[in-house]
Design a protein around this motif. Structure first.
Motif, PDB file in Angstrom:
ATOM      1  N   TYR A 202      -4.986  -2.247   3.988  1.00 35.77           N
ATOM      2  CA  TYR A 202      -5.100  -0.989   4.736  1.00 35.77           C
ATOM      3  C   TYR A 202      -5.867  -1.194   6.042  1.00 35.77           C
ATOM      4  CZ  TYR A 202      -6.503   3.768   5.923  1.00 35.77           C
ATOM      5  OH  TYR A 202      -6.742   4.941   6.591  1.00 35.77           O
ATOM      6  N   LYS A 204      -6.276  -4.002   7.753  1.00 33.48           N
ATOM      7  CA  LYS A 204      -5.500  -4.818   8.690  1.00 33.48           C
ATOM      8  C   LYS A 204      -4.416  -4.004   9.390  1.00 33.48           C
ATOM      9  CE  LYS A 204      -6.081  -9.396   6.635  1.00 33.48           C
ATOM     10  NZ  LYS A 204      -5.405 -10.546   5.984  1.00 33.48           N
ATOM     11  N   ALA A 205      -3.936  -2.962   8.728  1.00 33.62           N
ATOM     12  CA  ALA A 205      -2.882  -2.137   9.326  1.00 33.62           C
ATOM     13  C   ALA A 205      -3.403  -1.178  10.386  1.00 33.62           C
ATOM     14  CB  ALA A 205      -2.163  -1.340   8.233  1.00 33.62           C
TER      15      ALA A 205
END
Length: 433
Positions: A202, A204-205
């Motif tokens: 999550y 990294k997004a």
């Protein structure tokens, strides 16, 4: 029977009692009526599961290709459909009140309900668990425990395990606490690893966050998850958290004596993540000569990738205590230069007007913050020394080879203008005596 351990004596007595109870059930109309009720409940539950499962799958299941939290939740609920035969437990509970009122006994039904739970545990492990570790834990822990519970021996075994103790210095554990801690610890740290993977994905997004901020958030989340799991495990095992002070003191001494470098690198890594002056994607060069693009930052070291694909592991402390040259901030412009020489027979006033346009025509050379600039550097032994400075959006790290293409452009421009590129000359005088 004399000389046997107390647990063995109790187990044999329980088996004898179970045998006598089973023999009494075989001749009891009340027991046979309860057996009949159990079988009828199981068959009815199987029939209901066969009829209801397809309908529930159509009602609960998301549309093909659907994504999002709701679709994921629906797919998760569908995984519980194999447990529909557990309806037998509810059907039996309905009939239990009737049999107790008529016969005044419900021991067979109580045993049957425990067997239903054992069957549900087997279905849960076989059909629902997909993770290899959880399936292994269910096969060798959950099912045996449920089997012992179905036989009614779980309280006796629990008391016996509670009576066995293991001493570690001033800390005393019961075998039951160790077993409970091993099972709970396995589940907690598996759940922690799963939660960490989900939170990492999550974070990294989130493209709006800087890379350093993402790395710091991932490390902080990982530390919080596993720290909470450790404290919860200590509480489950019944360990007074004040006893951890002894371990903390020993750890402090270890850090002070032999783990200074590890502690220094860990703290340096946190400083790097907080400041964000050096982050993933930057091309850096250290005083020790290491240079490359940072591809990963860990709690102990940064990993640099050189232009030839090699990885260099550099301790975090070096980025804090030594001089670091950061050439980029994920694609910022950088200035380079190449040197060349022309013959002394050349009109040097014409050279800037020839070289600058030739270099500016290269597609990777930038016009801002400044176009190519040709500078006179000196008068050498064999020719007049010049250098052309140019800006590019990236790093000349061996893959881009900007300098090579610029030198080609300089060579071609000088040859087109018939300007000689000098080479060393030596005059040899011979004296005749």
């Amino acid at each position: 029977m004399q000389g046997q351990p107390a647990f063995v004596t109790k187990a044999i007595a329980a088996l004898n009692e179970a045998w006598e109870l089973a023999a009494s059930w075989l001749t009891s109309p009340a027991a046979w009526s309860q057996f009949t009720l159990l079988v009828a409940s199981w068959l009815l539950a199987r029939l209901a599961a066969k009829r209801l499962a397809p309908q529930l799958a159509r009602m609960i299941g998301p549309k093909p290709g659907a994504t999002g939290a709701i679709a994921t939740s629906r797919r998760f609920v569908l995984r519980f459909l194999p447990l529909l035969p557990l309806l037998a437990y509810g059907f039996t509970a309905v009939g239990e009140a009737f049999t107790r009122q008529v016969f005044g006994s419900g021991a067979v039904i109580a045993f049957g309900k425990r067997v239903f739970l054992l069957l549900a545990a087997r279905i849960f492990v076989r059909d629902m668990l997909r993770d290899p570790f959880l399936r292994l834990l269910g096969r060798y822990v959950l099912i045996p425990v449920m089997a012992v519970y179905a036989l009614g021996l779980l309280p006796t075994i629990a008391v016996w395990l509670e009576s066995l103790t293991v001493e570690l210095g001033n800390i005393r554990f019961s075998v039951m606490a160790l077993a409970r801690g091993a099972i709970a610890g396995s589940l907690l740290f598996w759940l922690g690893a799963w939660s960490n993977r989900q939170s990492t994905g999550y974070i990294k997004a989130q493209g709006a966050l800087r890379p350093a901020t993402r790395e710091l958030a991932m490390k902080a989340t990982e530390l919080a998850i596993f720290g909470a799991a450790f404290l919860l495990l200590m509480s489950i095992m019944g360990i007074d958290l004040t006893a951890i002070a002894v371990l903390g003191g020993a750890l402090g001494v270890g850090i002070g004596l032999g783990l200074q470098q590890i502690a220094a690198n860990f703290v340096s890594g946190i400083i790097l993540l907080i400041e964000g002056q050096t982050t993933v994607g930057d091309y850096v060069e250290l005083d020790g000569g290491e240079k490359g693009t940072i591809v990963r930052m860990t709690a102990r070291a940064c990993i640099l990738e050189t232009f030839d694909g090699r990885w260099i592991v550099v301790p975090n402390e070096h980025f804090v205590t030594t001089r670091v040259v950061n050439y980029s901030d994920q694609g910022s412009a950088n200035r380079y230069e190449v040197a060349f020489s022309v013959s002394y027979d050349t009109d040097i006033n014409l050279v800037p007007g020839i070289i600058a346009p030739a270099v500016a025509a290269l597609p990777f050379v930038l016009a801002a913050p400044e176009g190519p600039d040709v500078e006179l550097r000196g008068f050498g032994e064999s020719g007049v020394d010049f250098a052309v400075e140019y800006w590019v959006n990236g790093i000349d790290d061996g893959r881009n080879k900007y300098a090579s293409q610029v030198l080609y452009a300089v060579w071609n421009a000088l040859k087109a203008a018939a300007i000689e590129i000098p080479f060393p000359h030596r005059v040899v005088k011979t004296r005749v005596v």
